[in-house]
Design a protein around this motif. Sequence first.
Motif, PDB file in Angstrom:
ATOM      1  N   GLU A   1      49.724  65.699  71.668  1.00 25.71           N
ATOM      2  CA  GLU A   1      50.408  66.835  72.252  1.00 25.71           C
ATOM      3  C   GLU A   1      48.945  67.351  73.516  1.00 25.71           C
ATOM      4  O   GLU A   1      48.130  67.867  73.429  1.00 25.71           O
ATOM      5  N   THR A   2      49.737  67.502  74.763  1.00 29.71           N
ATOM      6  CA  THR A   2      48.538  68.057  75.684  1.00 29.71           C
ATOM      7  C   THR A   2      49.566  69.547  76.037  1.00 29.71           C
ATOM      8  O   THR A   2      50.625  69.680  76.764  1.00 29.71           O
TER       9      THR A   2
ATOM     10  N   VAL B   1      39.598  68.167  79.472  1.00 27.20           N
ATOM     11  CA  VAL B   1      39.898  68.716  78.419  1.00 27.20           C
ATOM     12  C   VAL B   1      38.598  69.183  77.861  1.00 27.20           C
ATOM     13  O   VAL B   1      37.521  68.836  77.438  1.00 27.20           O
TER      14      VAL B   1
ATOM     15  N   ILE C   1      42.784  58.250  75.512  1.00 26.38           N
ATOM     16  CA  ILE C   1      43.355  59.399  74.743  1.00 26.38           C
ATOM     17  C   ILE C   1      44.815  58.335  73.889  1.00 26.38           C
ATOM     18  O   ILE C   1      45.071  58.647  72.926  1.00 26.38           O
TER      19      ILE C   1
ATOM     20  N   ALA D   1      46.828  64.991  84.392  1.00 26.13           N
ATOM     21  CA  ALA D   1      47.493  64.758  83.060  1.00 26.13           C
ATOM     22  C   ALA D   1      48.583  65.576  83.648  1.00 26.13           C
ATOM     23  O   ALA D   1      49.618  65.643  82.600  1.00 26.13           O
TER      24      ALA D   1
ATOM     25  N   TYR E   1      40.498  64.509  81.902  1.00 25.87           N
ATOM     26  CA  TYR E   1      40.631  63.795  81.042  1.00 25.87           C
ATOM     27  C   TYR E   1      41.417  62.277  81.120  1.00 25.87           C
ATOM     28  O   TYR E   1      41.486  62.273  82.553  1.00 25.87           O
TER      29      TYR E   1
ATOM     30  N   VAL F   1      42.903  71.367  80.054  1.00 28.25           N
ATOM     31  CA  VAL F   1      43.772  71.240  78.899  1.00 28.25           C
ATOM     32  C   VAL F   1      43.444  71.584  77.536  1.00 28.25           C
ATOM     33  O   VAL F   1      42.226  70.925  77.079  1.00 28.25           O
ATOM     34  N   ASP F   2      43.868  71.660  76.778  1.00 32.33           N
ATOM     35  CA  ASP F   2      43.371  71.565  75.241  1.00 32.33           C
ATOM     36  C   ASP F   2      44.946  70.243  74.519  1.00 32.33           C
ATOM     37  O   ASP F   2      45.669  69.769  74.977  1.00 32.33           O
ATOM     38  N   ILE F   3      43.782  69.246  73.795  1.00 27.22           N
ATOM     39  CA  ILE F   3      44.714  67.883  73.558  1.00 27.22           C
ATOM     40  C   ILE F   3      44.866  68.667  71.843  1.00 27.22           C
ATOM     41  O   ILE F   3      43.386  68.115  71.372  1.00 27.22           O
TER      42      ILE F   3
END
Length: 745
Positions: A389-390, A337, A370, A306, A365, A400-402
């Motif tokens: 937004e990542t 994610v 996405i 990512a 990810y 990561v959060d999406i």
Amino acid sequence: MHATTALAVEPFVLKDIRVEGLQRTDAGTIFGALPFRIGDTYTDDKGSAALRSLFATGLFTDVRLEIDGDVIVVVVEERSIISSVEFVGLKEFDKDALSKSLKDVGIGEGQPFDRALADRAEQELKRQYLTRSLYGAEVVTTITPVGRNRVNVTFTVSEGEVAKIGEIRIVGNKAFSEGTLLDQFELSTGGWLTWYTKTDRYSRTKLNADLESLRAYYLNRGYLEFSVDSTQVAISPDKQSISIAVNITEGQPYTVTGVTLEGDYLGREDEFKSLVSIEPGEPYQAEAVAETTRRFNEFYGNFGYAFARIEPRTDIDRATGRVAVVLVGEPSRRVYVRRVNVAGNARTRDEVVRREFRQLESSWYDGRRIKLSRDRVDRLGYFSEVNIETAEVPGALDQVDITAEVTEKPTGNLQLGAGFSSADKVSLTAGIRQENIFGSGNYLGLEFNTSKYNRSLVVSTVNPYFTIDGISRAIDVFYRTTRPINSQGSDYELITPGMAIRFGVPFSELDTVFFGIGWERTEIKAGASIPNSYFLYREQFGDTSDSLPLTLGWQRDGRDSALVPTEGRYQRLSAEWSVALDTRYLRTNYQIQQWIPFTKRYTLGLNAEIGYGKGFSNRPYPIFKNFYGGGLGSVRGFDQGSLGPVDVTGAYIGGNRRMNINAEFYVPMPGSGNDRTLRLFGYVDAGNVWGENESIELDTLRAAAGIGLSWISPVGPLKLSYGQPFKKFSQDRIQKFQFQIGTAF
């Protein structure tokens, strides 16, 4: 003992604390701010801290500490409370919006009055007017006491006239004309449409955006060393006219000699090379470099990277005017994610957005999934903007959060259509629909038609997620009356009540298959001038016919937007097969649309539609299931439903076969820049309807050409068109001006 001011006193033990001067403030607020309690030892330092704490509350204009023996007396003078905030002379801004913004900074009803905040609010109002090019705006603040220590705050505004851009100059250009460069600007010196676009109003933000467009224009034509040296903005003494001068240095153009890859490309160099859009031998194009970088990032993202970085490096040879491009790739780390969040949806439920996501939580990810998720959410049509937004998870380098950031738009839609002709005079169609009722993602619609010849009432509902797997369910209930056009006047009609239910099964991200069943009854209500074909059908099969049609369809939607498409293809195939009751027939229809972008401002839209119907089991194809042609959604320039076979009585009865071909070329409205919501178009339509006993011959096609206006209005997409048939026959009925809201072709 008399009270004395608490300055330079010897420490002592407090026996009591009194408060004087309170009118509205609760005494608990005072005691909560004091750094000492009864029984504590009072010192000068604690007194100073108490004064600072009380002033920091913002509730008092004056605070004193007095000592009465072993007692501290806190004497306060409360600030005035704002009773009301009023605006006088306000035209450019909405009063409620300004009141809310001022309340956020401390100037609002019920809040303590602070003169410094009032002065700051006055300056902020002036700044807001500057953003609207109202340079002569004056703001005067008036404070009026109204008793009980309250005040009214009034902002009196003299807005003045809007300052217009009178001149834009570009200095230093040699390779391109000033007119060509100014075409890249959204700002303009005015025109007949600037009352709508407001592009003749100066804004520093807009000018910066235009300078970036100018820079991009040069960088896409090989001018790697282009620079904007300075900009001068001057306003006339009367503050009504603005002049803008932009000084540039072009530099020399460069040609690309080659592209090389450096860094870690996951052992997939050949696959990455296939994504390169930079062409050796062509002038250097910043857009091609940016597009290649974007593709590389997306391809890295497909494997869970990512945060991949691609650094384009240029090796310039000024002597020869050549440049070599080096793309340095660094995949960084692979990530999971952790969580998918939804933000910005005040009305739409989270699940409506989440069920469109193909990127799952606690999985690698995946950039493709996405992007697909974003596109699916965008295609819902409930949001004006959808962004992904990542964000890194603190303390977890591999997670990561999406967040899907959405901006909601009104999803209620009012559909209107009208036509004018010597026969129909004025015909109106209308509909009210809500595509996201109660934020559930379900559709509910009511449509009606008040045409002289075709009247209808339709109630529809669609649940796009009838099952958790994404199978949709649609229910229609309708009542239609039709009076086919007759040269002798229409005193007969077809009355058709009915209902239908259908389901949609998604087979891929683009493909959906539909199937369903319905019931409808058609009554031929006879009159003195009933067409012979209807008379014969009625004599043979009676005045009432029941049908039980099975429906089957397929749809593939690959357009980039359902509202303003610029590229992609849309296809739909439908079949209606009546297998029981009084009728036996098959009615099919196929539609295909192709959108071709020539540039970001010019788009060609092509549409083709064919229909075919046939009777079975020794029964004829029902005449009331005929296709009609002409008018909106068919061949513009001709009266609605007036193409095809004509009965011996002069009635237009339609046919069992039809064909439509439409082409529309969209251009920006002059003066509107790149605004896609307001465009002009030219169109060419061709088509016809044929009966069972007629051969399909291209010589019988009708055709028309014209111009029109397309506007994404607050009540839906509006189209105005004026056409002139260039291939017609003597019996054809002409309708040159038409408009519609809510449909594409």
